[in-house]
Design a protein around this motif. Sequence first.
Motif, PDB file in Angstrom:
ATOM      1  N   ILE A  52     118.414  81.805 -17.453  1.00 62.93           N
ATOM      2  CA  ILE A  52     118.958  82.231 -16.164  1.00 62.93           C
ATOM      3  C   ILE A  52     118.788  83.740 -16.040  1.00 62.93           C
ATOM      4  O   ILE A  52     119.046  84.483 -17.000  1.00 62.93           O
ATOM      5  CB  ILE A  52     120.450  81.854 -16.035  1.00 62.93           C
ATOM      6  N   TYR A  53     118.380  84.167 -14.835  1.00 61.50           N
ATOM      7  CA  TYR A  53     118.282  85.602 -14.549  1.00 61.50           C
ATOM      8  C   TYR A  53     119.624  86.088 -13.981  1.00 61.50           C
ATOM      9  O   TYR A  53     120.114  85.529 -12.989  1.00 61.50           O
ATOM     10  CB  TYR A  53     117.166  85.876 -13.534  1.00 61.50           C
ATOM     11  N   THR A  54     120.222  87.106 -14.593  1.00 60.53           N
ATOM     12  CA  THR A  54     121.489  87.659 -14.122  1.00 60.53           C
ATOM     13  C   THR A  54     121.589  89.121 -14.546  1.00 60.53           C
ATOM     14  O   THR A  54     120.979  89.538 -15.542  1.00 60.53           O
ATOM     15  CB  THR A  54     122.686  86.868 -14.692  1.00 60.53           C
ATOM     16  N   LEU A  55     122.377  89.869 -13.798  1.00 55.26           N
ATOM     17  CA  LEU A  55     122.609  91.268 -14.124  1.00 55.26           C
ATOM     18  C   LEU A  55     123.858  91.471 -14.957  1.00 55.26           C
ATOM     19  O   LEU A  55     124.197  92.604 -15.302  1.00 55.26           O
ATOM     20  CB  LEU A  55     122.728  92.099 -12.837  1.00 55.26           C
ATOM     21  N   ALA A  56     124.561  90.400 -15.288  1.00 56.71           N
ATOM     22  CA  ALA A  56     125.779  90.490 -16.098  1.00 56.71           C
ATOM     23  C   ALA A  56     125.675  89.537 -17.281  1.00 56.71           C
ATOM     24  O   ALA A  56     126.380  88.532 -17.361  1.00 56.71           O
ATOM     25  CB  ALA A  56     127.010  90.167 -15.252  1.00 56.71           C
ATOM     26  N   PRO A  57     124.801  89.830 -18.255  1.00 53.15           N
ATOM     27  CA  PRO A  57     124.576  88.888 -19.353  1.00 53.15           C
ATOM     28  C   PRO A  57     125.597  89.002 -20.483  1.00 53.15           C
ATOM     29  O   PRO A  57     125.695  88.100 -21.296  1.00 53.15           O
ATOM     30  CB  PRO A  57     123.186  89.297 -19.851  1.00 53.15           C
ATOM     31  N   GLY A  58     126.358  90.087 -20.565  1.00 46.75           N
ATOM     32  CA  GLY A  58     127.274  90.300 -21.681  1.00 46.75           C
ATOM     33  C   GLY A  58     126.555  90.922 -22.863  1.00 46.75           C
ATOM     34  O   GLY A  58     125.324  90.902 -22.975  1.00 46.75           O
ATOM     35  N   GLN A  85     121.125  82.889 -23.466  1.00 50.68           N
ATOM     36  CA  GLN A  85     120.025  82.398 -22.629  1.00 50.68           C
ATOM     37  C   GLN A  85     120.148  82.851 -21.174  1.00 50.68           C
ATOM     38  O   GLN A  85     119.780  82.134 -20.250  1.00 50.68           O
ATOM     39  CB  GLN A  85     119.923  80.872 -22.700  1.00 50.68           C
ATOM     40  N   GLN A  86     120.657  84.070 -20.985  1.00 46.51           N
ATOM     41  CA  GLN A  86     120.731  84.658 -19.649  1.00 46.51           C
ATOM     42  C   GLN A  86     120.614  86.172 -19.785  1.00 46.51           C
ATOM     43  O   GLN A  86     121.116  86.762 -20.729  1.00 46.51           O
ATOM     44  CB  GLN A  86     122.028  84.277 -18.939  1.00 46.51           C
ATOM     45  N   GLY A  87     119.940  86.770 -18.839  1.00 49.36           N
ATOM     46  CA  GLY A  87     119.747  88.217 -18.861  1.00 49.36           C
ATOM     47  C   GLY A  87     118.856  88.642 -17.708  1.00 49.36           C
ATOM     48  O   GLY A  87     118.543  87.860 -16.812  1.00 49.36           O
ATOM     49  N   TYR A  88     118.436  89.889 -17.750  1.00 47.39           N
ATOM     50  CA  TYR A  88     117.532  90.392 -16.732  1.00 47.39           C
ATOM     51  C   TYR A  88     116.227  90.809 -17.391  1.00 47.39           C
ATOM     52  O   TYR A  88     115.965  90.430 -18.551  1.00 47.39           O
ATOM     53  CB  TYR A  88     118.177  91.542 -15.941  1.00 47.39           C
TER      54      TYR A  88
END
Length: 658
Positions: A383-389, A404-407
């Motif tokens: 998943i593409y997101t700007l709030a991956p942690g 499995q999420q990041g930018y």
Amino acid sequence: MKGQQISRTAVVWQLLAVALVVLPHLQWLPLWVPVLVVASLGARLMIHRGRWSFPHWSVKTALVVASSGGLILSFNHQAGPETMVALLVVALALKLLEIYHRRDALIVLFVTLFVAATAFLFNESVWMAGYILLVVILTLAALNSIQQASDANRYRDNLKTALHMLLPAIPFMLVLFFLFPRLEPFWSVTIDTATAKTGLSDELSPGDISELSQSSELAFRATFSGEVPPPDQRYWRALVLSHFDGRRWSRPEPAVRHSLRAEKLTPLSPEQPYDVIMEASGRPWLVALDQPVAVEPGLRMSAVRTLHLDAPLERRRQYQASAVTRYRLQPLLTSAERQHYLQLPASGNPQSRALAQRLLAANNGDPQAVIRQLLAQFNREFIYTLAPGRLGSDSVDRFLFDSQQGYCEHFTSATAFVLRSADIPARVVTGYQGGEWNPYERYLQVRQYDAHAWVEVWLDGEGWQRLDPTSAVAPERIRTSAGEFFNANNERFSRGGLELEWLRDMRQRYDAFNYAWQRWVLNYQGQQSDLLKDWLGGSEQWRLILAWLLPTAAVFGGVAWWQLRPRRVRIKDPLERALLRLQQRLTGENCRRQPAESLSMWLQRIAGYWPEQQSQMLRLAWLDDQQRYAAGADQTMRTEMLQLCRQLLRELPGRRIP
């Protein structure tokens, strides 16, 4: 000393000019400096109204000592432009407390003009130019007011005089702007303000960032001479990061960078020339459309085909370059270069290393098949997101197998690591991707939220190839502008929410206006030589001298004529103006008013020439006598006289005797 005292009008003008000249600096001045300015303005106003007396010398000495200490503490002993401007503002504020004589007022206003000029060190926009012009007008009005008597009270006259003084300077300013040669500055200053921010850095460490807030600050603008590349080809390279320490990607050591060969580029498409106006970044590197072919003199191209300067970019800069979108880059690597682009720490991220070996074995060692399978996994599971942690230790493993999420930086870092673990040379490229097209001035506008990272992978026989893993996860991020993508996906975005069409149109018009100002005014130096050649037919020295002397002489001659010409006395009173017009109309030989003849006697003498208007003339003569000599004269008589004059002007044929 009374003749040296200044009027209350002058004090008001000075306070207004000082208050306005400090406003542009509020965004960076320490908080105590604006407080001091406001306190000084208030104290001077109370002194002006007679409620307070001028402060004792001991109070002024204490303020000077305290302000000096505050400057030293606020700017940490640094003697940069900010410190010097802050010192001028503090001195201006303290000087307000002792304005009494004309000399004190002159000092304050001269310093005000100097502080006004320093505003352009921090902001060169067209709005700042207009604002400083207003400050200059008010300061000129204040200079005019201090030459008046101490009891004068003429605000409007001061402002009109200031405008009359400024207008003759405009033609000379235009001559200087268009014809005077631009000289390189004798010094260079570094401005550490909010205008020198960037969305990129010299390192890439996605595991340390829990949430990315996108900035809408302008990065650069680009204008193309020919066809504009489509959105998915708008890759602007800035840095190549090829060293990985287990958590962050960075540029290699200087010795390693110098050992790399200049990479050979074979163009496979026509060159695309373009112009860039890049904002101040505080860094020495520039952006170039992937891949750059040629750049203007003064710019350097590194071995990995990135552009940079010899010093950090502290001011907006315009430059020209050309690029190709299809190419073959460095088809052969030496063993040392291959080893450098396979470099990884000896340990760390074991799951990612094992994944690389599984992919390599499953695809019989075919690098392209490994890349396709890795991208397919990104497309299915990530998943593409700007709030991956935050990712903690072994950040690549945590990204690939846990979050499995990041930018873009997460996908780029993980892809480069896996490819290197699979014995495939790879490196990280950072820059910008996309941009918003402005149809009004036909340029591409790239902002900080367009910052992007991608991978360059080396394939045997083909050389370096661009590989953007973000396109496998969020292809719309590549096909559209970043602003549209973040809005559509409800990401944290500085504009907040979807933008209305008319607001977007207004914003683009405003951006186009700013772009025209920057390109044709602030960066006129780069176009001056070509324009002068077109205007003058050549750039020989004698042509330039004539081009400078003739307009200058014409401007000075015009200003001298304007100032020395005989001026008609303008009569403001409508009755006096009507009486004068009546006398100018009746100019026959026997109708002309004699020098020793009163208005009443003249009207009585000529009334017989026009029997139809005789009663009006005699009435006007009687009213004039009453108005001038009778004790009971009032405004009603003046109104009647004005009506009679206008009636006579309409009815009399004029300039002849019946």
